[in-house]
Design a protein around this motif. Structure first.
Motif, mmCIF file in Angstrom:
data_model
loop_
_atom_site.group_PDB
_atom_site.id
_atom_site.type_symbol
_atom_site.label_atom_id
_atom_site.label_comp_id
_atom_site.label_asym_id
_atom_site.label_seq_id
_atom_site.Cartn_x
_atom_site.Cartn_y
_atom_site.Cartn_z
ATOM 1 N N ALA A 70 52.247 127.763 34.290
ATOM 2 C CA ALA A 70 51.559 128.917 35.425
ATOM 3 C C ALA A 70 50.344 128.411 35.914
ATOM 4 O O ALA A 70 50.188 128.883 37.115
ATOM 5 C CB ALA A 70 51.632 130.015 34.389
ATOM 6 N N MET A 71 49.447 128.200 35.054
ATOM 7 C CA MET A 71 48.106 127.689 35.702
ATOM 8 C C MET A 71 48.086 126.758 36.537
ATOM 9 O O MET A 71 47.558 126.666 37.850
ATOM 10 C CB MET A 71 46.983 127.474 34.634
ATOM 11 N N ARG A 72 48.912 125.501 36.426
ATOM 12 C CA ARG A 72 49.103 124.406 37.184
ATOM 13 C C ARG A 72 49.753 124.979 38.558
ATOM 14 O O ARG A 72 49.402 124.601 39.656
ATOM 15 C CB ARG A 72 50.288 123.534 36.696
ATOM 16 N N GLN A 73 50.723 125.965 38.454
ATOM 17 C CA GLN A 73 51.243 126.701 39.572
ATOM 18 C C GLN A 73 50.074 127.387 40.359
ATOM 19 O O GLN A 73 50.160 127.298 41.817
ATOM 20 C CB GLN A 73 52.650 127.460 39.401
ATOM 21 N N TYR A 74 49.336 128.034 39.788
ATOM 22 C CA TYR A 74 48.208 128.825 40.521
ATOM 23 C C TYR A 74 47.520 127.805 41.342
ATOM 24 O O TYR A 74 46.870 128.212 42.255
ATOM 25 C CB TYR A 74 47.568 129.713 39.347
ATOM 26 N N GLU A 75 47.240 126.922 40.406
ATOM 27 C CA GLU A 75 46.184 125.581 41.145
ATOM 28 C C GLU A 75 46.412 125.157 42.432
ATOM 29 O O GLU A 75 45.823 124.936 43.058
ATOM 30 C CB GLU A 75 45.775 124.541 40.339
ATOM 31 N N THR A 76 48.002 125.261 42.498
ATOM 32 C CA THR A 76 48.242 124.393 43.644
ATOM 33 C C THR A 76 48.831 125.741 44.880
ATOM 34 O O THR A 76 48.699 125.322 46.020
ATOM 35 C CB THR A 76 49.802 123.657 43.531
ATOM 36 N N SER A 77 49.186 126.563 44.478
ATOM 37 C CA SER A 77 49.501 127.935 45.319
ATOM 38 C C SER A 77 48.783 129.173 45.307
ATOM 39 O O SER A 77 48.778 129.781 46.469
ATOM 40 C CB SER A 77 50.964 128.611 44.858
ATOM 41 N N ARG A 78 47.803 129.398 44.494
ATOM 42 C CA ARG A 78 46.963 130.459 44.679
ATOM 43 C C ARG A 78 47.598 131.521 44.492
ATOM 44 O O ARG A 78 46.881 132.551 44.751
ATOM 45 C CB ARG A 78 45.924 130.417 45.539
ATOM 46 N N ASP A 79 49.000 131.922 44.254
ATOM 47 C CA ASP A 79 49.612 132.910 44.003
ATOM 48 C C ASP A 79 49.022 133.597 42.626
ATOM 49 O O ASP A 79 49.277 133.216 41.550
ATOM 50 C CB ASP A 79 50.953 132.468 43.771
ATOM 51 N N PRO A 80 48.446 134.894 42.879
ATOM 52 C CA PRO A 80 47.940 135.577 41.765
ATOM 53 C C PRO A 80 48.971 135.979 40.582
ATOM 54 O O PRO A 80 48.610 136.294 39.453
ATOM 55 C CB PRO A 80 47.642 136.839 42.218
ATOM 56 N N LYS A 81 50.344 135.919 40.891
ATOM 57 C CA LYS A 81 51.178 136.201 39.799
ATOM 58 C C LYS A 81 51.230 135.157 38.642
ATOM 59 O O LYS A 81 51.365 135.427 37.461
ATOM 60 C CB LYS A 81 52.698 136.416 40.445
ATOM 61 N N TRP A 82 50.907 133.680 39.023
ATOM 62 C CA TRP A 82 50.878 132.821 37.956
ATOM 63 C C TRP A 82 49.391 133.018 37.218
ATOM 64 O O TRP A 82 49.550 132.851 35.791
ATOM 65 C CB TRP A 82 50.713 131.489 38.778
ATOM 66 N N LEU A 83 48.541 133.367 37.688
ATOM 67 C CA LEU A 83 47.411 133.805 37.097
ATOM 68 C C LEU A 83 47.620 134.948 35.944
ATOM 69 O O LEU A 83 47.073 135.019 34.947
ATOM 70 C CB LEU A 83 45.880 134.054 37.955
ATOM 71 N N LYS A 84 47.980 135.980 36.401
ATOM 72 C CA LYS A 84 48.428 137.248 35.703
ATOM 73 C C LYS A 84 49.336 136.598 34.619
ATOM 74 O O LYS A 84 49.125 137.123 33.412
ATOM 75 C CB LYS A 84 49.312 137.996 36.478
ATOM 76 N N ALA A 85 50.341 135.959 34.913
ATOM 77 C CA ALA A 85 51.059 135.491 33.612
ATOM 78 C C ALA A 85 50.384 134.666 32.655
ATOM 79 O O ALA A 85 50.633 134.958 31.631
ATOM 80 C CB ALA A 85 52.320 134.720 34.303
ATOM 81 N N ALA A 86 49.385 133.715 33.001
ATOM 82 C CA ALA A 86 48.628 132.985 32.047
ATOM 83 C C ALA A 86 47.905 133.893 31.254
ATOM 84 O O ALA A 86 47.664 133.699 30.079
ATOM 85 C CB ALA A 86 48.062 131.840 32.910
ATOM 86 N N THR A 87 46.944 134.704 32.000
ATOM 87 C CA THR A 87 46.071 135.581 31.257
ATOM 88 C C THR A 87 46.826 136.454 30.291
ATOM 89 O O THR A 87 46.146 136.763 29.196
ATOM 90 C CB THR A 87 45.231 136.530 32.316
ATOM 91 N N GLY A 88 48.104 136.871 30.386
ATOM 92 C CA GLY A 88 48.700 137.636 29.738
ATOM 93 C C GLY A 88 49.203 136.729 28.399
ATOM 94 O O GLY A 88 48.956 137.231 27.113
ATOM 95 N N ILE A 89 49.368 135.618 28.596
ATOM 96 C CA ILE A 89 49.867 134.582 27.468
ATOM 97 C C ILE A 89 48.442 134.399 26.652
ATOM 98 O O ILE A 89 48.241 134.357 25.432
ATOM 99 C CB ILE A 89 50.299 133.261 28.262
#
Length: 343
Positions: free
Chosen positions: A113-132
């Motif tokens: 999810a964080m790799r996705q966030y690093e490339t897309s900056r879509d906050p949903k991936w950061l939210k998923a990773a912080t929950g984990i």
């Protein structure tokens, strides 16, 4: 002279066979084994989806417009289990009976999810990773000086496979947010793993039996892979050359131990995690020799396909985890080939 393999084509072919043989459209889940074995459940466990999620994340770099990452995460979401003390992903879908929760399964999802966030900056991936991350931290205590357990509710072992990816996730979150609490967690876990589970050669043992203070001395490539990548990430963040030196030594030792005879030593997915570490190091020091060693071992593996077009020994039931691992390995090779690093 033999023509070089087209790794993008190999990736697409294996992906098609995985979907053909493992995906169950009516159920909208993947199967665990092909062919199915007596006692197999209706859907796969979570771990194979972790493997596919990462493979598709890399594959999107070579197969433009593919929707595999979103589709796979949609299936992963069906494993979501909101129970206390923190929400996380269960090993089996709650709607099909549920299962235990493992910290490492969750961490692999968070890392991707964080790799996705690093490339897309879509906050949903950061939210998923912080929950984990929140779920992961419920597995931390001070027994044996710190470290994360492997399985929720099971206080017998603390494993490299739950602490190594825990370090990576914490460092990714620190780089994304600047919150020093994440860096503190990563540093603590790093010190714990190196105290208990580092081998004299500089690779990593499997786990510590907490009650007996006994180390399981099995050595797997994915454990070294997470710690190799962690050292490079620490170097990128701190610019402390000690981390880079440690990573370079570890890479040399891992090459000797895991890639000798131009063959992949254990589960393909374990090797995919090791390759991530080699790639992170290569991006810093530019030394591609370990990537070439990996290429030779991957070529050896894909020269031996089953009649179904899967990778592995014919006549055996093929688990989805190593197929997902090989899919990631092919995706990584395809990216390197596209970049001109590999011809």
């Amino acid at each position: 002279m033999a023509q070089p393999r087209n790794y993008t084509q190999e990736y697409i072919q294996l992906k098609e066979q995985i979907i053909k043989h493992y995906y169950k459209p009516a159920l909208q889940y993947y199967a665990e084994q092909v062919p199915a074995r007596p006692g197999d459940r209706k859907a796969s466990y979570l771990w194979p989806l972790c493997a596919l999620f990462e493979a598709y994340q890399v594959g999107a770099l070579v197969e433009t417009g593919a929707k595999d990452v979103e589709q796979t995460f949609g299936i992963i979401r069906k494993y979501y289990d909101p129970r206390a003390p923190a929400a996380g992903y269960a090993s089996y879908p709650p709607e099909l009976g549920g299962g235990d929760r493992f910290y490492d399964d969750n961490q692999w999802i968070g890392i991707t999810a964080m790799r996705q966030y690093e490339t897309s900056r879509d906050p949903k991936w950061l939210k998923a990773a912080t929950g984990i991350y929140r779920f992961m931290m419920t597995g931390l205590d001070t027994v044996s000086g710190g470290g994360l357990y492997w399985q929720e509710g099971d206080t017998r072992t603390k494993n490299t496979c739950s602490n190594g990816p825990g370090i990576l996730l914490a460092l990714q979150l620190y780089k994304a947010t600047g919150n020093r609490g994440y860096l503190k967690t990563a540093t603590s876990l790093y010190q714990w793993v190196n105290h208990w589970l580092r081998t004299p050669l500089g690779l990593y043992y499997d786990h510590l039996n907490v009650k007996e203070q006994r180390v399981d001395k099995r050595v797997y490539s994915y454990n070294t892979g997470t710690m190799l990548e962690a050292n490079v990430l620490f170097y990128e963040i701190t610019r402390n050359a000690t981390y880079l030196t440690a990573a370079q030594k570890m890479a040399a030792d891992a090459d000797t131990y895991f890639l000798k005879n131009q063959e992949l030593k254990d589960n393909f997915w374990f090797n995919a995690v090791l390759l991530r570490g080699f790639l992170r190091l290569w991006r810093v020091d530019g030394d591609a020799r370990y990537l070439e060693a990996f290429r030779a071992a991957i070529d050896h593996a894909i020269a031996h396909k089953t009649p179904q077009g899967l990778i592995g020994k014919d006549g055996r039931s093929q688990n989805l985890v190593p197929q997902g691992g090989m899919l990631e390995l092919l995706a990584q090779m395809a990216v390197l080939q596209k970049q001109g690093v590999l011809k």
